[in-house]
Design a protein around this motif. Structure first.
Motif, PDB file in Angstrom:
ATOM      1  N   THR A 170      -4.084  10.291  12.261  1.00 58.64           N
ATOM      2  CA  THR A 170      -3.695   9.115  13.035  1.00 58.64           C
ATOM      3  C   THR A 170      -3.717   7.889  12.141  1.00 58.64           C
ATOM      4  N   THR A 171      -2.866   6.934  12.486  1.00 59.14           N
ATOM      5  CA  THR A 171      -2.825   5.676  11.737  1.00 59.14           C
ATOM      6  C   THR A 171      -2.250   4.580  12.618  1.00 59.14           C
ATOM      7  N   SER A 172      -2.606   3.348  12.292  1.00 60.09           N
ATOM      8  CA  SER A 172      -2.043   2.199  13.011  1.00 60.09           C
ATOM      9  C   SER A 172      -1.205   1.334  12.074  1.00 60.09           C
ATOM     10  N   VAL A 173      -0.944   1.838  10.868  1.00 56.67           N
ATOM     11  CA  VAL A 173      -0.169   1.065   9.890  1.00 56.67           C
ATOM     12  C   VAL A 173       1.039   1.874   9.438  1.00 56.67           C
ATOM     13  N   ASP A 174       1.942   1.205   8.716  1.00 58.84           N
ATOM     14  CA  ASP A 174       3.133   1.844   8.174  1.00 58.84           C
ATOM     15  C   ASP A 174       2.773   2.507   6.843  1.00 58.84           C
ATOM     16  N   LEU A 175       2.605   3.824   6.844  1.00 62.17           N
ATOM     17  CA  LEU A 175       2.234   4.535   5.619  1.00 62.17           C
ATOM     18  C   LEU A 175       3.327   4.436   4.560  1.00 62.17           C
ATOM     19  N   GLY A 176       4.585   4.332   5.005  1.00 66.98           N
ATOM     20  CA  GLY A 176       5.689   4.187   4.064  1.00 66.98           C
ATOM     21  C   GLY A 176       5.544   2.931   3.221  1.00 66.98           C
ATOM     22  N   GLN A 177       5.082   1.859   3.860  1.00 72.83           N
ATOM     23  CA  GLN A 177       4.862   0.609   3.125  1.00 72.83           C
ATOM     24  C   GLN A 177       3.723   0.770   2.127  1.00 72.83           C
ATOM     25  N   THR A 217     -13.389  15.970  14.406  1.00 72.17           N
ATOM     26  CA  THR A 217     -12.855  14.626  14.165  1.00 72.17           C
ATOM     27  C   THR A 217     -13.596  13.967  13.007  1.00 72.17           C
ATOM     28  N   ILE A 218     -12.799  13.414  12.082  1.00 75.82           N
ATOM     29  CA  ILE A 218     -13.366  12.678  10.946  1.00 75.82           C
ATOM     30  C   ILE A 218     -12.648  11.332  10.872  1.00 75.82           C
ATOM     31  N   ASN A 219     -13.411  10.235  10.948  1.00 78.41           N
ATOM     32  CA  ASN A 219     -12.825   8.900  10.829  1.00 78.41           C
ATOM     33  C   ASN A 219     -13.082   8.365   9.424  1.00 78.41           C
ATOM     34  N   CYS A 220     -11.999   8.050   8.710  1.00 71.63           N
ATOM     35  CA  CYS A 220     -12.104   7.632   7.299  1.00 71.63           C
ATOM     36  C   CYS A 220     -12.572   6.183   7.130  1.00 71.63           C
ATOM     37  N   SER A 221     -12.559   5.418   8.211  1.00 64.79           N
ATOM     38  CA  SER A 221     -12.876   3.999   8.100  1.00 64.79           C
ATOM     39  C   SER A 221     -14.348   3.783   7.764  1.00 64.79           C
ATOM     40  N   GLY A 222     -14.601   2.830   6.845  1.00 64.75           N
ATOM     41  CA  GLY A 222     -15.972   2.433   6.527  1.00 64.75           C
ATOM     42  C   GLY A 222     -16.740   3.411   5.678  1.00 64.75           C
ATOM     43  N   MET A 223     -16.076   4.412   5.127  1.00 66.56           N
ATOM     44  CA  MET A 223     -16.776   5.400   4.297  1.00 66.56           C
ATOM     45  C   MET A 223     -16.413   5.212   2.829  1.00 66.56           C
ATOM     46  N   SER A 224     -17.411   5.419   1.972  1.00 67.00           N
ATOM     47  CA  SER A 224     -17.145   5.407   0.533  1.00 67.00           C
ATOM     48  C   SER A 224     -16.392   6.681   0.162  1.00 67.00           C
ATOM     49  N   GLU A 225     -15.925   6.713  -1.073  1.00 69.17           N
ATOM     50  CA  GLU A 225     -15.199   7.908  -1.506  1.00 69.17           C
ATOM     51  C   GLU A 225     -16.080   9.141  -1.440  1.00 69.17           C
ATOM     52  N   GLN A 226     -17.336   9.034  -1.846  1.00 69.45           N
ATOM     53  CA  GLN A 226     -18.238  10.188  -1.828  1.00 69.45           C
ATOM     54  C   GLN A 226     -18.492  10.657  -0.398  1.00 69.45           C
ATOM     55  N   MET A 227     -18.646   9.711   0.516  1.00 73.28           N
ATOM     56  CA  MET A 227     -18.863  10.086   1.918  1.00 73.28           C
ATOM     57  C   MET A 227     -17.639  10.815   2.467  1.00 73.28           C
ATOM     58  N   ALA A 257      -8.785  10.585  11.443  1.00 66.46           N
ATOM     59  CA  ALA A 257      -8.423   9.288  12.006  1.00 66.46           C
ATOM     60  C   ALA A 257      -8.393   8.227  10.914  1.00 66.46           C
ATOM     61  N   GLU A 258      -7.482   7.257  11.090  1.00 70.91           N
ATOM     62  CA  GLU A 258      -7.296   6.161  10.128  1.00 70.91           C
ATOM     63  C   GLU A 258      -7.108   6.708   8.708  1.00 70.91           C
ATOM     64  N   ILE A 259      -6.141   7.570   8.588  1.00 69.25           N
ATOM     65  CA  ILE A 259      -5.907   8.257   7.311  1.00 69.25           C
ATOM     66  C   ILE A 259      -5.512   7.297   6.202  1.00 69.25           C
ATOM     67  N   GLU A 260      -5.029   6.102   6.573  1.00 67.91           N
ATOM     68  CA  GLU A 260      -4.660   5.112   5.549  1.00 67.91           C
ATOM     69  C   GLU A 260      -5.872   4.655   4.742  1.00 67.91           C
ATOM     70  N   LYS A 261      -7.106   4.898   5.273  1.00 69.66           N
ATOM     71  CA  LYS A 261      -8.325   4.496   4.561  1.00 69.66           C
ATOM     72  C   LYS A 261      -8.805   5.561   3.569  1.00 69.66           C
ATOM     73  N   GLN A 289     -22.500  20.499   4.164  1.00 65.31           N
ATOM     74  CA  GLN A 289     -22.384  21.552   3.148  1.00 65.31           C
ATOM     75  C   GLN A 289     -20.986  22.183   3.193  1.00 65.31           C
ATOM     76  N   LYS A 290     -20.530  22.479   4.384  1.00 64.62           N
ATOM     77  CA  LYS A 290     -19.225  23.137   4.522  1.00 64.62           C
ATOM     78  C   LYS A 290     -18.081  22.135   4.473  1.00 64.62           C
ATOM     79  N   GLY A 291     -18.261  20.948   5.089  1.00 65.57           N
ATOM     80  CA  GLY A 291     -17.200  19.960   5.187  1.00 65.57           C
ATOM     81  C   GLY A 291     -16.345  20.194   6.418  1.00 65.57           C
ATOM     82  N   GLY A 292     -15.692  19.112   6.882  1.00 62.95           N
ATOM     83  CA  GLY A 292     -14.918  19.178   8.124  1.00 62.95           C
ATOM     84  C   GLY A 292     -13.797  20.194   8.107  1.00 62.95           C
TER      85      GLY A 292
END
Length: 650
Positions: free
Chosen positions: A465-472, A383-393, A425-429, A410-413
């Protein structure tokens, strides 16, 4: 072809049978006259000698059919034979111009006699038995109802003789024996054809790579193939007659019933058989427009990997494990039922899945269920949550950074989750650069760690996962169009709790059980309290409801939680209410009158008379308005609480 045995009650019938057999050149295994008392013994003896079908008559046929499992072709008296008996009976009582004749025996022995009264100038009454024990009863009834003569077999004639009452024995002719032999030959041919079909069907079943169950209309197993025997480590004989659900504990039987009752043409889903994830298809077996059962075909997933015990143990140690299964989900309404059905089907695919839902809905829980019903089940669940992370993170945690000291980073998720499932999770971020790399990783199964270097080819399953309308977000230029369309194929939306009223009741009851044990308090929840909980919109969904239930059960001082206490806590914890406007937007507000009531109650420290006086209304009207807005006088509750505490410490 099955051999035929002919067992007859009278010697004269033996000669008739020999003549018919010679005419037909029939292959008869056994031909003999037997006593009624020996009929079952003789039938079993004939079976031991290779007979597959028995020709018999009357009570002997009835006994053989009842106490053995061999097919019986019964000698049925033709209309002509019954007419000859009627003529013989009339000669016994010539003085009767319009005699009443009683025909006694098993219904299966006789052909139609509907017009005999008109044809022969008699009154013919039939007395059909269901067992030989009824013979004396039927004889007595026939005599009591005015019979002049009885027609029947040995037992009927013996009973008539004991009463000195006129009777006549039922005699057969060659015609009825000829018909019975023809029926026996047809039965033998049908049995042979059925054996051939059964052997062919068994060959097909046992050479099929997939597992096959056949069930009847009551979901009882009738057939399994060799593949299923090997999976279950049980023979077909041991499984036969067992309920289907005993081998598929996580299968929603409702859908199988839908197929059996004709509400669905077929049904496909993912489930487990003997602990192995399977895709199953349920299709009806139809005969003459009636559904008489179903075939269940089970397809074992081609596993993405065969994890060793050490690898599985490593997943657990690192926390890369999905614990939830579909059987753990609360399904009480149509909306959630549809959500779970879709998710089960999506588990069959390797394509990415997008789970949409408001905050507090169990999006990760559902993702774990999908993973555990898929071919990636034995692989890691990362599980990787995108919220609150910088682009590098995001880059480091998803795609990896070889320069990091942390082996996971080193390997990445995506690489850690190879041969498993990666939940984002929270892919919109996700930042635009990471969106592009994720698109490449899913589309081309290609991991890019930096601009020059590429690592191994990936084989994993992405769930977002997302809680927003990605189409918008696509329209606003904040989300890549290609990634959106890649994710927007297998979409499942978890309905909010306010649309699942019965789920609220279920969650509250589960929480009551859990927290009662934890805090050793066992209060009941009144119906008005439950109604208040079900009417609240719960914008935080399951998460909000569960935390509220813990507070409610932990702080109550009564044996039964009432509606006023629920309203008090709701107002204390969530003083604002929701209203949905026509444009679909949700506005948070508190009704002005409700706000005024609460302010005045605080001002006068709960004194209702003072509040009513300032508002210019009666205390009764004040009480009604407080009830309307769910406002409880917290000073009343505090007094009650203090009183209860005093009682406890007395």
């Amino acid at each position: 072809m099955s051999k035929i045995a002919v067992l007859l009650p009278k010697e004269y019938m033996l000669e008739q049978a020999r003549k018919v057999i010679q005419e037909k050149n029939a292959d008869i295994n056994i031909l003999k006259v037997i006593k009624t008392s020996d009929s079952v013994y003789e039938a079993r003896k004939a079976m031991e000698q290779g007979a597959g079908i028995i020709v018999a008559r009357g009570v002997q046929a009835a006994y053989i059919r009842e106490y053995t499992n061999i097919p019986v072709a019964e000698i049925i008296l033709t209309g002509q034979e019954i007419a000859l008996m009627v003529a013989a009976a009339k000669k016994i009582i010539p003085e009767k111009k319009h005699p009443q004749i009683a025909l006694i025996g098993f219904e299966s022995m006789f052909s139609d006699t509907s017009y005999f009264d008109e044809l022969f100038g008699i009154t013919l009454k039939t007395y059909f038995m269901k067992s030989m024990e009824q013979a004396a009863e039927k004889v007595e009834l026939a005599i009591a109802e005015g019979a002049d003569v009885l027609l029947g077999g040995d037992t009927v004639n013996s009973l008539a003789s004991q009463r000195n009452f006129p009777s006549c024995f039922i005699n057969s002719t060659e015609e009825s024996i000829r018909s019975a032999l023809a029926m026996a030959e047809h039965m033998a041919l049908s049995a042979e054809t059925e054996k051939t079909y059964a052997a062919q069907f068994e060959t097909v079943l046992d050479n099929a790579n997939n597992g096959i169950f056949e069930i009847d209309e009551k979901r009882k197993i009738t057939i399994i193939n060799r593949t299923v025997e090997e999976l279950l480590k049980k023979s077909a004989e041991k499984v036969k007659g067992e309920a289907l659900e005993s081998f598929f504990p996580e299968l929603d039987i409702k859908y199988v019933n839908d197929v059996l009752e004709g509400r669905r043409d077929m049904f496909t889903t993912s489930t487990y058989l003997a602990g192995i994830p399977m895709m199953i298809t349920v299709a009806p077996v139809q005969y003459e427009e009636k559904i008489c059962g179903a075939i269940i075909s089970c397809y074992r997933y081609i596993s993405a990997q065969k994890s060793s015990t050490d690898e599985l143990h490593s997943h657990y140690l690192k926390g890369y494990v999905a614990k939830a299964r579909f059987s753990d989900m609360r399904i009480t309404g149509k909306e959630m039922e549809y959500c779970v059905e879709l998710s089960r089907m999506y588990a069959l695919s390797k394509s990415p899945v997008l789970i949409r839902g408001e905050g507090g809905t169990e999006k990760e829980f559902l993702a774990q269920c999908i993973h555990n019903n898929s071919s990636y089940k034995t692989g890691p669940f990362v599980t990787i949550n995108c919220s609150g992370m910088s682009e590098q993170m995001q880059m480091d945690r998803i795609f990896g950074n070889p320069a990091s000291e942390d082996i996971g980073i080193q390997k990445g998720g995506l690489a850690v989750g190879d041969l498993g499932t990666v939940l984002i999770a929270e892919i919109e971020k996700l930042t635009p650069v990471c969106q592009y790399r994720l698109y490449r990783a899913i589309r081309y199964e290609d991991l890019i760690q930096n601009d020059l270097e590429r690592s191994q080819t990936l084989d994993n399953r992405i769930i977002a996962t997302t809680s927003v309308d990605l189409g918008q977000l696509v329209k606003e230029g904040r989300f890549r169009e290609d990634l959106y369309y890649l994710l927007n194929g297998l979409v499942v939306e978890i309905p909010p709790l306010r649309k699942r009223k019965e789920d609220i009741r279920s969650i509250v009851e589960e929480c009551r059980t859990k927290f009662s044990r934890r805090y050793a308090k066992f209060p009941k929840i009144s119906e008005d309290a439950m109604e208040a909980l079900m009417e609240f919109p719960w914008p935080g969904n399951e998460l909000q409801l569960e935390t509220f239930c813990e507070r409610m059960l932990l702080t109550t001082l009564k044996k039964t939680i009432a509606g006023d206490f629920v309203h008090f806590l709701l107002n204390e914890l969530y003083p604002q209410t929701e209203s949905e406007q026509e444009d679909g937007k949700t506005v948070i507000y508190q009704h002005p009158e409700a706000a005024e009531l609460q302010t005045l109650l605080e001002k006068y420290r709960g004194n209702r008379s003072a509040v009513a006086k300032e508002m210019g209304i009666s205390t009764t009207t004040l009480w009604r308005r407080m009830k309307k807005y769910g406002i409880i006088n917290r000073y009343d509750l505090l007094e009650r609480r203090q009183s209860a505490e005093k009682d406890v410490f007395k």
